[in-house]
Design a protein around this motif. Structure first.
Motif, PDB file in Angstrom:
ATOM      1  N   VAL A   1       0.945  -1.071  -0.087  1.00 37.54           N
ATOM      2  CA  VAL A   1      -0.039   0.045  -0.043  1.00 37.54           C
ATOM      3  C   VAL A   1       0.941   1.324  -0.018  1.00 37.54           C
ATOM      4  N   ASP A   2       1.860   1.260   0.799  1.00 35.83           N
ATOM      5  CA  ASP A   2       2.731   2.349   1.000  1.00 35.83           C
ATOM      6  C   ASP A   2       3.573   2.873  -0.200  1.00 35.83           C
ATOM      7  N   ASN A   3       4.071   1.842  -1.130  1.00 35.42           N
ATOM      8  CA  ASN A   3       4.856   1.856  -2.169  1.00 35.42           C
ATOM      9  C   ASN A   3       3.835   2.008  -3.457  1.00 35.42           C
ATOM     10  N   GLY A   4       2.671   1.475  -3.325  1.00 35.40           N
ATOM     11  CA  GLY A   4       2.012   1.420  -4.680  1.00 35.40           C
ATOM     12  C   GLY A   4       2.343   0.373  -5.609  1.00 35.40           C
ATOM     13  N   ILE A   5       2.992  -0.532  -5.131  1.00 40.23           N
ATOM     14  CA  ILE A   5       3.401  -1.634  -6.177  1.00 40.23           C
ATOM     15  C   ILE A   5       2.284  -2.492  -6.557  1.00 40.23           C
ATOM     16  N   LYS A   6       2.444  -3.376  -7.552  1.00 39.01           N
ATOM     17  CA  LYS A   6       1.788  -4.310  -7.866  1.00 39.01           C
ATOM     18  C   LYS A   6       1.773  -5.649  -6.846  1.00 39.01           C
ATOM     19  N   TRP A   7       1.034  -6.711  -6.771  1.00 40.64           N
ATOM     20  CA  TRP A   7       1.256  -7.892  -5.785  1.00 40.64           C
ATOM     21  C   TRP A   7       2.333  -8.341  -6.326  1.00 40.64           C
ATOM     22  N   ARG A   8       2.255  -8.791  -7.991  1.00 42.01           N
ATOM     23  CA  ARG A   8       3.460  -9.608  -8.275  1.00 42.01           C
ATOM     24  C   ARG A   8       4.939  -8.977  -8.015  1.00 42.01           C
ATOM     25  N   ALA A   9       4.967  -7.698  -7.913  1.00 41.76           N
ATOM     26  CA  ALA A   9       6.275  -7.130  -7.489  1.00 41.76           C
ATOM     27  C   ALA A   9       6.613  -7.190  -6.009  1.00 41.76           C
ATOM     28  N   THR A  10       6.135  -7.869  -5.234  1.00 39.23           N
ATOM     29  CA  THR A  10       6.296  -7.942  -3.763  1.00 39.23           C
ATOM     30  C   THR A  10       7.718  -8.429  -3.598  1.00 39.23           C
ATOM     31  N   PRO A  11       8.636  -7.697  -2.691  1.00 36.20           N
ATOM     32  CA  PRO A  11       9.842  -8.130  -2.707  1.00 36.20           C
ATOM     33  C   PRO A  11      10.071  -9.710  -2.227  1.00 36.20           C
ATOM     34  N   SER A  12      11.261 -10.268  -2.223  1.00 37.25           N
ATOM     35  CA  SER A  12      11.322 -11.690  -1.786  1.00 37.25           C
ATOM     36  C   SER A  12      11.635 -11.821  -0.361  1.00 37.25           C
ATOM     37  N   ASP A  13      11.581 -10.552   0.516  1.00 36.24           N
ATOM     38  CA  ASP A  13      11.794 -10.602   1.874  1.00 36.24           C
ATOM     39  C   ASP A  13      10.319 -11.057   2.545  1.00 36.24           C
ATOM     40  N   PHE A  14       9.333 -10.937   1.720  1.00 39.06           N
ATOM     41  CA  PHE A  14       8.170 -11.068   2.113  1.00 39.06           C
ATOM     42  C   PHE A  14       7.677 -12.455   1.764  1.00 39.06           C
ATOM     43  N   PRO A  15       6.660 -13.230   2.250  1.00 40.84           N
ATOM     44  CA  PRO A  15       6.158 -14.318   1.733  1.00 40.84           C
ATOM     45  C   PRO A  15       5.503 -14.202   0.131  1.00 40.84           C
ATOM     46  N   PRO A  16       5.459 -15.216  -0.339  1.00 37.59           N
ATOM     47  CA  PRO A  16       5.018 -15.411  -2.069  1.00 37.59           C
ATOM     48  C   PRO A  16       3.773 -14.358  -1.992  1.00 37.59           C
ATOM     49  N   TRP A  17       3.611 -13.513  -3.163  1.00 40.15           N
ATOM     50  CA  TRP A  17       2.557 -12.643  -3.322  1.00 40.15           C
ATOM     51  C   TRP A  17       1.044 -13.492  -3.262  1.00 40.15           C
ATOM     52  N   PRO A  18       0.907 -14.657  -3.720  1.00 38.07           N
ATOM     53  CA  PRO A  18      -0.459 -15.188  -3.734  1.00 38.07           C
ATOM     54  C   PRO A  18      -0.844 -15.289  -2.265  1.00 38.07           C
ATOM     55  N   ARG A  19      -0.074 -15.788  -1.401  1.00 33.92           N
ATOM     56  CA  ARG A  19      -0.350 -15.762   0.179  1.00 33.92           C
ATOM     57  C   ARG A  19      -0.445 -14.674   0.807  1.00 33.92           C
ATOM     58  N   VAL A  20       0.279 -13.443   0.571  1.00 37.56           N
ATOM     59  CA  VAL A  20       0.020 -12.180   1.094  1.00 37.56           C
ATOM     60  C   VAL A  20      -1.512 -11.458   0.516  1.00 37.56           C
ATOM     61  N   TYR A  21      -1.683 -11.913  -0.781  1.00 29.26           N
ATOM     62  CA  TYR A  21      -2.893 -11.441  -1.092  1.00 29.26           C
ATOM     63  C   TYR A  21      -4.016 -12.299  -0.808  1.00 29.26           C
ATOM     64  N   ALA A  22      -4.017 -13.621  -0.383  1.00 28.23           N
ATOM     65  CA  ALA A  22      -5.041 -14.293   0.217  1.00 28.23           C
ATOM     66  C   ALA A  22      -5.385 -13.729   1.685  1.00 28.23           C
ATOM     67  N   PHE A  23      -4.257 -13.590   2.593  1.00 28.77           N
ATOM     68  CA  PHE A  23      -4.507 -12.955   3.590  1.00 28.77           C
ATOM     69  C   PHE A  23      -5.349 -11.604   3.584  1.00 28.77           C
ATOM     70  N   PHE A  24      -4.874 -10.879   2.733  1.00 29.06           N
ATOM     71  CA  PHE A  24      -5.574  -9.463   2.532  1.00 29.06           C
ATOM     72  C   PHE A  24      -6.744  -9.554   2.272  1.00 29.06           C
TER      73      PHE A  24
END
Length: 60
Positions: free
Chosen positions: A9-32
């Protein structure tokens, strides 16, 4: 997960551009999605807004 969503949200990036420090984007999106659908996102937003307003000496 909260940090990952906040980063997106802060950086306005796309889900698929989530940095590798975080869990995979599909998992983050599912939680959200679950948090959004249950109203948790709105509840967190409202609570944070109240805290900020009170810290500024304004009514919640």
């Amino acid at each position: 997960m909260i940090d990952a969503v906040r980063y997106l949200v802060d950086n306005g990036i796309k889900w698929r551009a989530t940095p590798s420090d975080f869990p995979p984007w599909p998992r983050v999106y599912a939680f959200f999605g679950r948090w959004r659908d249950t109203g948790l996102v709105a509840e967190l937003h409202d609570l944070l807004r109240e805290v900020v307003r009170e810290a500024e000496g304004r009514g919640a």
